[in-house]
Design a protein around this motif. Structure first.
Motif, mmCIF file in Angstrom:
data_model
loop_
_atom_site.group_PDB
_atom_site.id
_atom_site.type_symbol
_atom_site.label_atom_id
_atom_site.label_comp_id
_atom_site.label_asym_id
_atom_site.label_seq_id
_atom_site.Cartn_x
_atom_site.Cartn_y
_atom_site.Cartn_z
ATOM 1 N N UNK A 67 33.056 60.330 55.940
ATOM 2 C CA UNK A 67 33.495 59.088 56.568
ATOM 3 C C UNK A 67 33.491 59.323 58.081
ATOM 4 N N UNK A 68 32.965 58.358 58.835
ATOM 5 C CA UNK A 68 32.924 58.467 60.311
ATOM 6 C C UNK A 68 32.144 59.694 60.796
ATOM 7 N N UNK A 69 30.960 59.893 60.251
ATOM 8 C CA UNK A 69 30.168 61.059 60.668
ATOM 9 C C UNK A 69 28.944 60.680 61.510
ATOM 10 N N UNK A 70 28.692 59.368 61.649
ATOM 11 C CA UNK A 70 27.526 58.921 62.413
ATOM 12 C C UNK A 70 27.934 57.817 63.381
ATOM 13 N N UNK A 71 27.231 57.730 64.500
ATOM 14 C CA UNK A 71 27.382 56.594 65.396
ATOM 15 C C UNK A 71 26.545 55.433 64.873
ATOM 16 N N UNK A 72 26.954 54.188 65.147
ATOM 17 C CA UNK A 72 26.261 53.041 64.551
ATOM 18 C C UNK A 72 24.779 52.923 64.898
ATOM 19 N N UNK A 73 24.359 53.529 66.009
ATOM 20 C CA UNK A 73 22.942 53.421 66.383
ATOM 21 C C UNK A 73 22.066 54.450 65.668
ATOM 22 N N UNK A 74 22.681 55.392 64.948
ATOM 23 C CA UNK A 74 21.930 56.462 64.292
ATOM 24 C C UNK A 74 21.442 56.035 62.902
ATOM 25 N N UNK A 75 20.233 56.475 62.531
ATOM 26 C CA UNK A 75 19.747 56.190 61.170
ATOM 27 C C UNK A 75 20.389 57.142 60.163
ATOM 28 N N UNK A 76 20.309 56.788 58.904
ATOM 29 C CA UNK A 76 20.853 57.634 57.839
ATOM 30 C C UNK A 76 20.025 57.395 56.587
ATOM 31 N N UNK A 77 19.578 58.473 55.962
ATOM 32 C CA UNK A 77 18.675 58.341 54.812
ATOM 33 C C UNK A 77 19.318 58.867 53.533
ATOM 34 N N UNK A 78 18.724 58.488 52.424
ATOM 35 C CA UNK A 78 19.172 58.985 51.116
ATOM 36 C C UNK A 78 19.030 60.502 51.064
#
Length: 319
Positions: A67-78
């Motif tokens: 939880x809360x490990x990325x900034x909103x502008x960062x992508x995140x993949x499966x």
């Protein structure tokens, strides 16, 4: 490796607003557990209300991860999610605790539990740019219809506003001749863990009523201000703000729809998402379902679920 030799994992799934948070805390206390978020949007900072992120008070001292490990502008993949969760599972086990994966993002949870391989599929930047320009000209619905033509199954699971994923699915087909669905069907369905999958369900009308009420509560808690902060920061064509609860309000801030219409769209999209979640879980995963319509039976439901888990995983529960 036999199922008894594999690491034990409890998985709690279900549609939005069904009551996974309260149930997960109770189960974590029963089985000396730590919770890993299985939600693809709760990873983002500054997106608390719209993602129904668990608060520190609600955690009741139970450790939560991812939880809360990325900034909103960062992508995140499966693929990244799979890697992070598997590390967390091993870490939690190494400390003598029981990992509980809790969430509603079906593909993400499936990728962790089964032997999904994420090899790099070919990319075509020129084709991708072409699709982006056509989408800008013709709209996201037009783009989504292009995906429906070649891969109706993937199209059903990707919202038309999530243009990044729609374009990626079209690009994969363009480069390989295989649809995203065909690619996923080639994946191994061997469980990597000694896992028990618990699903929470409830009467459909009651669930929809809870979803509508939850949206009203989110508005009262400051959802509009939360989304406006992201909007004012210039966050637009990024993965995070494609989430339900954010994209609808962007239309209001753009001046294309009224606030009332934006909130109604949010409720409608949330109800549709809940329906898609249930369809995914029932079609793709071997889940033991527990009906939690009657909230006055919460303690009894926890007892029944705990007994089921203890029997399946040979775990002792705290009384």
């Amino acid at each position: 490796m036999t199922s008894l030799e594999k690491e034990k994992v409890i998985v709690l799934i279900g549609p939005t607003a069904v009551g996974k948070t309260n149930t997960s805390i109770a189960l974590a206390k029963k089985f000396n557990g730590e919770i890993i978020s299985g939600d693809s949007m709760q990873i983002y900072k500054r997106m608390d209300i719209g993602t129904a992120k668990v608060t520190s008070e609600e955690m009741e001292g139970v450790p939560h991860h991812l939880i809360d490990i990325k900034n909103p502008e960062e992508p995140f993949s499966v693929a990244e999610f799979q890697q992070l969760v598997r590390k967390k599972i091993s870490d939690i086990h190494s400390r003598g605790k029981t990992p509980l994966i809790v969430g509603g993002t079906g593909l993400y949870i499936q990728a962790v539990l089964y032997d999904y391989q994420f090899t790099e599929t070919p990319a075509d930047e020129h084709y991708r740019n072409e699709l982006e320009m056509k989408c800008e000209k013709n709209g996201s619905l037009w783009l989504h219809k292009e995906l429906v033509k070649i891969d109706p199954v993937a199209a059903m699971n990707i919202h038309h506003n999530n243009t990044r994923r729609v374009i990626r699915a079209l690009e994969v087909y363009h480069c390989t001749g295989k649809t995203m669905t065909e690619y996923q069907q080639t994946q191994s369905h061997d469980l990597q863990y000694n896992a028990v999958l618990i699903g929470l369900t409830m009467d459909r009308e009651k669930l929809y009523s809870r979803i509508n009420l939850r949206v009203d509560l989110m508005i009262d808690q400051g959802l509009i201000e939360e989304v406006k902060g992201l909007y004012d920061a210039g966050l637009r064509d990024v993965q995070s703000v494609q989430a339900i609860g954010y994209k609808e309000l962007y239309g209001y801030f753009d001046g294309t729809i009224s606030m009332e219409r934006a909130i109604e769209n949010l409720k409608q999209n949330s109800r549709r998402y809940a329906k898609r979640q249930l369809t995914w879980f029932r079609n793709k995963m071997d889940v033991a379902w527990f009906d939690v319509t009657d909230k006055s039976r919460h303690s009894k439901n926890i007892e029944d679920i705990s007994e089921f888990i203890a029997g399946k995983l040979q775990l002792k529960s705290n009384k």
